[in-house]
Design a protein around this motif. Structure first.
Motif, PDB file in Angstrom:
ATOM      1  N   GLU A  25     -12.956  -8.737   0.158  1.00 19.77           N
ATOM      2  CA  GLU A  25     -13.117  -9.945   0.975  1.00 19.77           C
ATOM      3  C   GLU A  25     -14.233 -10.843   0.462  1.00 19.77           C
ATOM      4  O   GLU A  25     -14.089 -12.061   0.396  1.00 19.77           O
ATOM      5  N   TRP A  26     -15.352 -10.257   0.049  1.00 23.79           N
ATOM      6  CA  TRP A  26     -16.478 -11.072  -0.433  1.00 23.79           C
ATOM      7  C   TRP A  26     -16.114 -11.830  -1.704  1.00 23.79           C
ATOM      8  O   TRP A  26     -16.542 -12.954  -1.902  1.00 23.79           O
ATOM      9  N   LYS A  65     -13.641 -14.700  -0.775  1.00 23.68           N
ATOM     10  CA  LYS A  65     -14.365 -15.798  -0.129  1.00 23.68           C
ATOM     11  C   LYS A  65     -15.174 -16.592  -1.158  1.00 23.68           C
ATOM     12  O   LYS A  65     -15.225 -17.817  -1.106  1.00 23.68           O
TER      13      LYS A  65
END
Length: 177
Positions: free
Chosen positions: A143-144, A147
């Protein structure tokens, strides 16, 4: 001097007239493909043979003053460059005379050179070689990372392609300062 083909072709020859003196000149057409057997099929791995100029260039590079200085600096002595010369001679024999023995010697030399280059790869016992890709090789990004990369140019173009709204860029966004 420009040459133009005339309409009077003879079987196996092409009649060409030179513009400046208008004398007809006969030029042999290449018919080797029709009469010669496929030597590439006879000599296995003939795709390894490079252009003869490559062997000549390698020999010239190996024997140059700069290369000799580099060899002395790295190895403490000059390297033997005769293999490049032999390869060039064999290549010329292969190309000009279709000498199968020269072609096979050249292929053997290329294979030895390739094995020398890949020796460290084959002797590697530190890393375990995979038989197949990892099971999760196509898993989504963390996810990081997703993003972080969501506003990049590449992500924007990928989104446009998925949605079918890809636009043609007419102006360059490149700026030189």
């Amino acid at each position: 001097m420009m040459a133009q083909a005339s309409e009077g072709n003879v079987k196996g020859q092409e009649k060409i007239e030179a513009d400046d003196n208008k004398k007809p000149v006969n030029v042999e057409k290449s018919t080797e493909a029709e009469h010669e057997p496929k030597l590439e099929a006879v000599v296995e791995d003939s795709w390894l043979i490079r252009d003869c100029e490559v062997y000549s260039d390698e020999y010239d590079e190996c024997t140059s003053i700069r290369a000799r200085f580099h060899q002395y600096f790295i190895y403490g002595e000059s390297l033997d460059c005769n293999q490049w010369k032999r390869d060039y001679d064999n290549c010329c024999k292969w190309v000009e005379n279709k000498d199968v023995k020269a072609g096979e010697a050249l292929i053997k030399s290329e294979q030895a050179r390739r094995m020398e280059r890949l020796r460290a790869h084959y002797r590697n016992d530190v890393w375990k070689k995979r038989d197949s890709p990892p099971e999760d090789w196509a898993a989504p990004l963390p996810e990081w990372m997703a993003k972080r990369d969501e506003n990049t140019y590449l992500a924007q173009k990928a989104r446009e392609i998925r949605e079918g709204t890809e636009t043609e860029e007419k102006d360059s966004s490149c700026s030189i300062m």
